[in-house]
Structures are given as structure tokens and as C-alpha cells.
Design an enzyme around this catalytic site. Structure first.
Site, short mmCIF file in Angstrom:
data_model
loop_
_atom_site.label_atom_id
_atom_site.label_comp_id
_atom_site.label_asym_id
_atom_site.label_seq_id
_atom_site.Cartn_x
_atom_site.Cartn_y
_atom_site.Cartn_z
N THR A 15 9.44 -11.89 15.35
CA THR A 15 10.10 -13.11 14.88
C THR A 15 11.21 -13.59 15.80
O THR A 15 11.39 -14.79 16.00
CB THR A 15 10.70 -12.85 13.47
N ASP A 59 2.91 -9.53 17.38
CA ASP A 59 3.56 -9.30 16.09
C ASP A 59 3.53 -7.78 15.92
O ASP A 59 2.52 -7.14 16.19
CB ASP A 59 2.73 -9.97 14.99
N SER A 61 3.16 -5.81 13.67
CA SER A 61 2.14 -5.21 12.80
C SER A 61 0.89 -4.87 13.60
O SER A 61 0.02 -4.13 13.13
CB SER A 61 1.78 -6.17 11.67
N THR A 91 10.36 -6.62 13.46
CA THR A 91 11.03 -5.63 12.60
C THR A 91 10.05 -4.75 11.82
O THR A 91 10.40 -3.63 11.45
CB THR A 91 11.95 -6.34 11.58
N ASP A 92 8.83 -5.25 11.59
CA ASP A 92 7.93 -4.55 10.68
C ASP A 92 7.69 -3.09 11.06
O ASP A 92 7.67 -2.21 10.20
CB ASP A 92 6.58 -5.28 10.58
N THR A 277 9.50 13.62 1.19
CA THR A 277 9.75 13.03 -0.12
C THR A 277 9.48 11.53 -0.15
O THR A 277 9.67 10.84 0.85
CB THR A 277 11.20 13.30 -0.60
N GLN A 278 9.04 11.06 -1.31
CA GLN A 278 8.87 9.61 -1.50
C GLN A 278 10.22 8.92 -1.69
O GLN A 278 10.30 7.69 -1.61
CB GLN A 278 8.02 9.34 -2.75
N CYS A 279 11.26 9.70 -1.95
CA CYS A 279 12.59 9.09 -2.14
C CYS A 279 13.08 8.50 -0.82
O CYS A 279 12.75 9.00 0.25
CB CYS A 279 13.60 10.15 -2.60
N1 ASP Z 1 5.89 -9.71 11.45
C1 ASP Z 1 7.04 -9.72 12.33
C2 ASP Z 1 6.94 -8.55 13.27
O1 ASP Z 1 7.21 -7.45 12.89
C3 ASP Z 1 8.29 -9.68 11.54
C4 ASP Z 1 9.54 -9.61 12.35
O2 ASP Z 1 9.56 -9.75 13.55
O3 ASP Z 1 10.59 -9.43 11.75
O4 ASP Z 1 6.54 -8.74 14.41
#
Ligand code: ASP
Length: 343
Positions: A15, A59, A61, A91-92, A277-279
Site C-alpha cells: 500500500t 502485494d 499477500s 503490511t499483510d 498458543t492461540q493467545c
Molecule cells: N495488501 C497490502 C499488502 O500487504 C496491504 C498493505 O500494504 O498494507 O501488500
């Protein structure tokens, strides 16, 4: 002297690097050649800033372990020529990438700071500008001719965190990341306050870069009512070498005979099962309750307070080193880059 400091900025996508297309109004990645028009404040730095852009931009992801190796190799090639590195990343999956780099870059003695943003640089209210500018400042910070942060970190919304301790926990807020089991390395306000006791010390050894990651792993998240068929299937996936099992609370799991028998059979066949842990915060403590004592007896390995993100990267890294199973488990339960607290 400031003028001698050189920072390499690696733009992978995400992003942060988006601007609104004047014609269509949609968000598209911008060409880094125009970065000084986008952020004229960059001109105020006295450091030499050089840019490298992934092609194509991704991206996060769509990140693959091969991208982690590409990043590590890029840092290796430029290591002697730069004082610090800033990686702009979506960020993902930033916590996974940061964790992977921490393992791939052994004896790292320079800062590698990942950052990104929730709103694109081209948006009026972007968080990207501050994240980017402060990440550069941190990558350049030195004391007594040694960099202050000889670690792979994530800088986001005023907080500097050890990357392999982070998780992305908020999809909307500007403070998208937390480091639930390890204190912040620095906080940025009017001043950038470094918490030196929390930062790894440089060892001044030669950088060693690993380039092999093996992905024959799986993740099993337990839930009440999980079926025999599901457990049996997941435990018997061909070629799977290590399974991360996300349990309840302090590492607890059902005590049904069929469940424990399935785990036992898989372990006897050579599968390594590691318990996290899932926590969001806290650690696995196998043996605290009867519901985890059984796992310990079966030979399920404790992941202590490591995050699933860091553990995923750590196991791929360890499998890539072709270790014998005993050695692999020994490394798994040791803190290699400050990624977990071993009791
Ligand atoms: N889908 C974006 C990515 O991780 C989201 C981001 O950049 O915050 O590339």
C-alpha cells in the site's frame, strides 16, 4: 559524519507505494524515480539515499520464500556499501518477511528496517510519510561508529519492534503491529528514544547469508469439536516434516484418547509437532495443566512464546539447513535471533 551515511531503500510493493492515478482515480504503484516529488522532505536528509525497486512490485499477500531469499541476497550484495537498509513492504505479511530475514542474515551488524503503511503515500492522511522518514532516521542511527540497531526490525506508528516478535493484529488502525512478548526497541516522539537494553548487541562477525528455505510444514489450529477425520488428514499430509500446532492458553489440548493416539502415531512416523498458543500474548508451558502434560509425554516440542509467524520462518530456515532431527529440535527450542524467551 552524516554526509557519509548511506542507506539503501528497497521497495517491494504494498500500500505504501501507491498513488491515485490522475485519469482513473484508482490506486496504482508509483515509479520510485518520482519519489522526491512525492516526499520532498527526503531532500532534507544529509544521508545518501539509494533506491532499488522490485520488478514486478508485489502485494505482500503474494510473497514467497523465494522473495525472502531475494531480499537477503540483495542485502548481502550491498552490505559493505551501505550503513543501513529500509525495506518498504506491504503490511499483510511483513512480520513473516521480517522474521525470515532475521534468520537468513546471521551475524547481522547493520539495521534492516521494514516499514509500510495502512494508507498510501499519495493519500492526504497517509501514515506512510512518517513511517518512511523515521525508518530512514533509525536505519542511519549510530553511536561510537557502530549502528544502534544491528537487527531486523519493523518500524510502524511510532514504535520500533524486533521483527520476529511482531504480529499484524489490526487491519485498519495505523498501529497495525504489536510485539506482545517483547518490549519495544525504540519509541519515536519528539525524540527517538532507544531502549538500549532491549536491543541485540553487535557481534562484529562476518555476515553469513543463508539461501535455502524448505516449506514442508503445516499449521493446525485446534478448535472445540475438531473431528477425527480432520486431525488424521492434517497429521498425515505426505512430505510434511514439521507441524505447528496452535493450542489453547498455556499450550493445552484435548485429552481424548483418539486425539493423543493420532499425535503419537504421527510423531513415531517422524513428524515433529511444535506447540504454540492461540493467545496473542504469553507462552506455552507444557506440563502446567494435565491437558498439556500429555503432549509433553508424547514428545510434542514447546514453542514457548514464539509467534506463529516467526516459527513458520524459523522452521523453513532450519529445514533448509538439512539438520538431523535431533539437531533440528535443539535449534527449534533455542533462541537464535531473540525470537523467543526460553524458560
Ligand atoms: N495488501 C497490502 C499488502 O500487504 C496491504 C498493505 O500494504 O498494507 O501488500
Amino acid at each position: 559524519m552524516d554526509s557519509q551515511i548511506k542507506i539503501l531503500i528497497i521497495y517491494t510493493g504494498g500500500t505504501i507505494g501507491m498513488i491515485k492515478d490522475n485519469l482513473t482515480g484508482s490506486l496504482t504503484p508509483f515509479d520510485f524515480k518520482g519519489i522526491y516529488d512525492q516526499i520532498p522532505e527526503l531532500n532534507k536528509f544529509k544521508y545518501q539515499l539509494d533506491f532499488y525497486s522490485f520488478n514486478p512490485l508485489i502485494d505482500s499477500s503474494n510473497i514467497y520464500p523465494s522473495h525472502w531469499v531475494e531480499l537477503a541476497t540483495l542485502i548481502e550484495k550491498n552490505y559493505e556499501n551501505y550503513d543501513g537498509f529500509v525495506i518498504l513492504h506491504g503490511t499483510d505479511t511483513m512480520s513473516y518477511t521480517g522474521s525470515a530475514l532475521s534468520f537468513l542474515l546471521e551475524n547481522l551488524n547493520k539495521p534492516v528496517i521494514l516499514t509500510g503503511s495502512q494508507l498510501p503515500l499519495g493519500e492526504l492522511r497517509t501514515d506512510g510519510r512518517e513511517n518512511f522518514l523515521t525508518a530512514i532516521e533509525i536505519a542511519a542511527a549510530a553511536e561510537d561508529n557502530a549502528p544502534l540497531i544491528p537487527e531486523v526490525c519493523i518500524y510502524f506508528e511510532n514504535a520500533l519492534m524486533r521483527a520476529n516478535r511482531t504480529i499484524k493484529y489490526n487491519a485498519e488502525n495505523f498501529n497495525a503491529f504489536i510485539s506482545p512478548n517483547y518490549p519495544l526497541l525504540a519509541e519515536a516522539g519528539v525524540y527517538i528514544k532507544y531502549n538500549k537494553n532491549n536491543i541485540l548487541k553487535p557481534n562484529f562477525k562476518k555476515l553469513k547469508v543463508y539461501k535455502n528455505l524448505v516449506n514442508s510444514i503445516g499449521i493446525l489450529k485446534l478448535f472445540p469439536g475438531i473431528s477425527y477425520e480432520y486431525i488424521h488428514y492434517v497429521l498425515n499430509i505426505p512430505k510434511q516434516q514439521v507441524l505447528i500446532m496452535e493450542t489453547y492458553g498455556a499450550g493445552n489440548a484435548p485429552t481424548d484418547n483418539w486425539f493423543l493416539e493420532e499425535l503419537k502415531m504421527a510423531i513415531n512416523k517422524g513428524l515433529i509437532i511444535i506447540n504454540v498458543t492461540q493467545c496473542l500474548a504469553g507462552a506455552v508451558n507444557q506440563g502446567k495443566y494435565d491437558t498439556s502434560f500429555k503432549l509433553k509425554e508424547l514428545g510434542v516440542v514447546s514453542g514457548y512464546d514464539i509467534t506463529t509467524e516467526a516459527l513458520t520462518a524459523k522452521i523453513m530456515f532450519l529445514l533448509g539447513r538439512n539438520l538431523a532431527q535431533k539437531e533440528l529440535i535443539k535449534e527449534m527450542i533455542s533462541s537464535l535471533r531473540g525470537e523467543m524467551t526460553v524458560e
